[in-house]
Design an enzyme around this catalytic site. Structure first.
Site, PDB file in Angstrom:
ATOM      1  N   LYS A  87     -57.265 -17.711 -15.282  1.00 36.02           N
ATOM      2  CA  LYS A  87     -56.967 -18.217 -13.945  1.00 36.02           C
ATOM      3  C   LYS A  87     -56.816 -19.740 -13.964  1.00 36.02           C
ATOM      4  O   LYS A  87     -55.853 -20.290 -13.423  1.00 36.02           O
ATOM      5  CB  LYS A  87     -58.116 -17.810 -12.999  1.00 36.02           C
ATOM      6  N   HIS A 129     -66.317  11.656 -17.557  1.00 35.70           N
ATOM      7  CA  HIS A 129     -66.170  11.849 -19.002  1.00 35.70           C
ATOM      8  C   HIS A 129     -64.874  12.585 -19.310  1.00 35.70           C
ATOM      9  O   HIS A 129     -64.072  12.166 -20.143  1.00 35.70           O
ATOM     10  CB  HIS A 129     -67.377  12.625 -19.534  1.00 35.70           C
ATOM     11  N   TYR A 171     -43.687   5.861 -45.897  1.00 39.67           N
ATOM     12  CA  TYR A 171     -43.627   6.524 -44.590  1.00 39.67           C
ATOM     13  C   TYR A 171     -45.025   6.812 -44.061  1.00 39.67           C
ATOM     14  O   TYR A 171     -46.009   6.797 -44.810  1.00 39.67           O
ATOM     15  CB  TYR A 171     -42.811   7.826 -44.675  1.00 39.67           C
TER      16      TYR A 171
END
Ligand code: PEP
Ligand code: MG
Length: 892
Positions: A26, A468, A864
């Site tokens: 801020k 949860h 990969y």
């Protein structure tokens, strides 16, 4: 001398946006706005270093702070033409916290600081509105008592309510200046009663109190919890922003509002926001009055009859719209801004990169790149790969007929159908049998993780969006409807009653985690439709990334999904999953429990055509893309019949006595199956299995190759190898089978044989193993298990505690442990390449879909990654970000 205080305001600003670490988000942005010449009420930021010092020094301030604050107050006074504490012309302040990232749980705001019985009179005089002044004063006492002095805020609401009752008043707006004066007296008396000392009248004491409260809030349990959940270090500290007050509640030429420079829910490039006339900051977000639209376009779209800012204050609107543009162009990202209009003068109070939905994030990133504001690389960096999950799940076909049973909270997006199960063990068991289930619970707890994992979706009758079930399901990318309160879950009798109907275990339901609907039966789904923005961004990512992205898949459905998400091959086809299909398991059991080779071969003969059929289907779907097929891997116990009924069925098929068979099954029981007869050991114990699988692969390859120009080149993978000799033993069987099939079919096969690296010994012996292996695929699930010596199935019961205590940062089964497991991978890659420079290297553990682990794979130069189908887009994006060295997704 250390500079503890930074000023912002016209011509005096000494901070800027780059100083976020020191000034907090801020503070840094206020300084930057002031630098940009935007109208920012002057003020100063006390740095985050003061906070750090404060805690280091046993909650005391650096000695120079007092003088620096006084000097800053003087400067702000000059800029505003006021003096802090002056009875005639007082400077009033707001005090706010501001950490590097915005952090719920911290002290938020104290407004109107500096008011007391004397200065309130000056405010009344200046505003020519006594009621406004005393309303501001009582708000200050209320806020300050609550957040700084810790007096329960409810007392003050009660006082107001009692006062209204006694005086026959209904609304707050019915209270006159005289009324508020009396309320002020009552408020102060209450605070004194609670604290045992009077409310502080001295503005300086008020200011130091508020500063202390901001720093104190840094260590509040709720702030600490937030930091822990978001991996934010404690030593960052918070800054304090002290700023001259401006009033949006000084009459009908005053207003206050919040706005985004683009639409945060759909990303449309249009100013979007809300405001209230004659209101103070917090009123807009507090939801007490319904705010009005800022633009005419938004008002018309919303069908609202309340005038827009654009219509009521066209000049102010114009100025504000220009400021928004300026800020967005400057920050090169969508901005979230707060503003106040005080008697026809616009003030900018805050700006920051705005939070947005994924849909909006994609559109904004793509639009901004197309507009030339940011580069394509930056656009790619701005999307959090894991958030893509939200886009990728199936939804209910809008044309489908729906038998709705209930609605709950839309806790985690995506729709799922499956059989009802009421407990997690059962969910897991059913899943292992290849069934789709929806886990139905009153609420879930950490003990349900495995069940949630196994289920297609989760339904609870209790709990909110942060319950949860909701939090965990979102994390897993599983559809979840939480808190469907009209459903009665009768756990004991394993039934649920919804819409007056009773559903039992095994009945099929559908949940839509995007709408919260719970529906009877199976519902037609629509596969996710990915937007043009998504496609475009993914293409940009594809152009950037080096790593190929394959998938772990073995069913045609999974393969199709993965291909539609851009998979470039199959990195892991777990053949055992095919063994659990339908009644194949019986043949598998026959094979394992067979006493003689003959019996075993008979069972395998039944499996051969089925496996061949599976591979034909996969090769056809994958066309010329690479396919790695892993031979049988899992622990033996997964195949053994468990119940008497299962034993009886196998016995019947084999024509043997059930009791004898039970005995045989018991003989095969292992104490530690994960480290027992599994992987290549199983293939060595039962070489006929390797032969059958190799035959199925090669016959399928021959069959599919016949019908097309490019030959199928299967990659046959041997699991859980620790010794080169193990690989050689299995390899020669595979090669012999290839030769046999070649002879039978009269063709030349093109295939390769490689191994998984899943054991530390294999990693350490990679140079040797590479003599026989044409490729390595890192099975990091097992490699993590065996490197740590932590059972992957049991880790859940204690790893969470490790994380809570800070012993480990991340669950190593989710994010690759680069220090330990990663070292083994690096070693194996390096030494494997010594023997075979072009050895193909990939990863196929769960880590193949985790962005941080993918970054490791990029760094290590693997060829990969392979991950589950829904993770393919995540991996494509993460692989691109790995090349760009990290994501820049701070806004999400
Ligand atoms: C692994 O161990 O990482 C792996 C991919 O194999 P599985 O999970 O099937 O043991
Ligand atoms: Mg494994």
């Amino acid at each position: 001398m250390t500079k503890w205080v930074y000023i912002f305001g016209e011509g005096v600003t000494d901070g800027d946006a780059s100083m976020r670490n020191l000034l907090g988000g801020k503070g840094a942005n206020l300084a930057e706005m002031a630098r940009l010449g935007l109208p920012v009420p002057p003020g100063f930021t006390i740095t985050t270093e003061v906070c750090t010092q404060y805690y280091k020094g046993g909650e005391s301030y650096p000695s120079e702070l007092d003088a620096q604050i006084n000097a800053a107050l003087e400067t702000v006074g000059k800029l505003t033409g006021r003096t802090f504490g002056d009875p005639a012309n007082p400077l009033l302040l707001s005090v706010r916290s501001g950490a590097r990232v915005s952090m719920p749980g911290m002290m938020d705001t104290v407004l109107n600081l500096g008011l007391n019985d004397t200065t309130v009179a000056a405010l009344a005089k200046e505003s020519n509105d006594e009621r406004f002044a005393y309303d501001s004063y009582r708000r200050f006492i209320q806020m300050y008592s609550d957040v700084v002095l810790n007096v329960d805020g409810d007392y003050f609401e009660e006082i107001i309510e009692d006062y209204k009752d006694e005086h026959d008043l209904v609304l707050d707006t019915d209270l006159s200046a005289e009324d508020w004066k009396k309320v002020v007296v009552l408020f102060k008396a209450k605070t004194e009663e609670e604290l045992g000392k009077p409310f502080p009248d001295d503005p300086r004491e008020q200011l130091w109190g508020a500063i202390g409260a901001v720093f104190g809030s840094w260590m509040l349990p709720r702030a600490q919890t937030y930091r822990r959940l978001h991996d934010l270090p404690s030593d960052w500290g918070t800054a304090v922003n002290v700023q001259a007050m401006v009033f949006g509640n000084m009459g009908d030429d005053s207003a206050t509002g919040v706005a985004f420079s683009r639409n945060p829910s759909n990303g449309e490039n249009a100013l979007y926001g809300e405001y209230l006339i004659n209101a103070q900051g917090e009123d807009v977000v507090a939801g007490i009055r319904t705010p009005q639209d800022i633009t005419e376009a938004a008002r018309i779209a919303a069908g609202s009859d309340k005038p827009s800012l654009e219509a009521t204050m066209p000049q102010m609107y114009q100025q504000f719209a220009e400021a928004c543009k300026k800020l967005e162009t400057h920050y090169r990202d969508m901005q979230d801004m707060e503003f106040t209009i005080e008697r026809g003068k616009l003030w900018m109070l805050q700006t920051r990169n705005g939070k947005r939905t994924l849909k909006a994030a994609l559109k904004i990133a793509v639009d901004m790149a197309d507009e030339g504001v940011i580069s394509k690389e930056e656009a790619v960096k701005r999307i959090d790969p894991t958030s893509l999950d939200q886009l990728l799940h199936p939804t209910i076909d809008p044309d489908a007929e729906i038998d709705e049973l209930a609605t709950g909270l839309p806790a985690s997006p995506g729709a799922a159908s499956g059989a009802i199960v009421f407990n997690s063990d059962e969910a897991e068991a059913e899943k292992a049998d290849g069934k789709a289930v929806v886990l139905c619970r009153v609420e879930t707890s950490p003990e349900d993780i495995h069940g949630m994992h196994a289920a297609e979706g989760i339904l609870t009758s209790r709990g909110g969006m942060t319950s949860h079930a909701a939090v965990v399901a979102r994390g897993m990318g599983k559809p979840c409807v939480a808190g469907a309160g009209t459903i009665r879950m009768d756990m004991r009798n394993e039934v649920m009653v919804a819409d007056g109907r009773t559903f039992k275990k095994g009945d099929i339901i559908t949940i839509d985690g995007g709408s919260g609907q719970v529906i009877a039966g199976q519902v037609k789904m629509r596969q996710p439709e990915l937007s043009g923005d998504f496609k475009k961004l993914m293409q940009w990512a594809d152009n950037i990334r080096r790593l190929r992205v394959r998938t772990n898949a073995e069913t045609p459905t999974d393969v199709k999904v993965a291909l539609s998400f851009g998979a470039e091959g199959i990195g892991l086809c777990r053949t055992e999953h095919m063994f659990f299909d339908g009644d194949r398991i019986t043949s598998v059991r026959e094979m394992i429990l067979a006493d003689t080779l003959q019996e075993r071969r008979a069972a395998l003969d039944k499996l051969l055509p089925m496996q061949r059929g599976d591979f034909i289907e996969i090769f056809e779907l994958m066309d010329d893309l690479p396919v790695t097929i892993r031979l049988l891997d899992p622990p033996l116990h997964e195949f053994l019949p468990k119940t008497d009924a299962e034993i009886a069925e196998v016995a019947k098929h084999m024509g043997v006595d059930a009791e004898d068979l039970k005995e045989r099954a018991e003989e095969l029981h292992e104490f530690n199956p994960m480290l027992g007869n599994r992987g290549c050991r199983l293939l060595i114990s039962y070489p006929e299995v390797a032969e059958m699988q190799a035959r199925a692969i090669f016959e399928a390859a021959a069959e599919v190759s016949k019908s097309r120009s490019v030959q199928v080149k299967p990659e046959v993978m041997v699991p859980l190898v620790g010794l080169k000799a193990e690989l050689d033993e299995v390899k020669q069987r595979i090669e012999a089978m290839a030769e046999a099939v070649e002879a039978e079919k009269g063709i030349k096969l093109d295939y390769s044989i490689g191994t998984m690296i899943e054991l530390p010994r294999a990693a350490l012996q990679s140079e040797e193993i590479a003599k026989s292996a044409e490729f390595f695929s890192f099975g990091t699930n097992d490699l993590t298990q065996t490197t740590f010596g932590i059972s992957r199935d049991d880790a859940g019961s204690f790893l969470g505690k490790y994380q809570e205590k800070g012993l480990i940062e991340k669950d190593p089964f989710i994010t690759l442990d680069s220090d330990g497991v990663g070292e083994l991978i690096k070693h194996a890659a390096e030494h494997g390449r010594k023997t075979r420079p072009n050895i193909k290297l990939g990863i196929c553990g769960e880590h193949g879909g985790d962005p941080a682990s993918i970054a490791f794979c990029e760094e290590t130069g693997l060829d990969y990654v392979s991950c589950s189908p829904f993770r393919v887009p995540v991996a494509r994006l993460a692989a691109a970000q790995a090349v760009l060295k990290g994501a820049d997704t701070g806004t999400l």
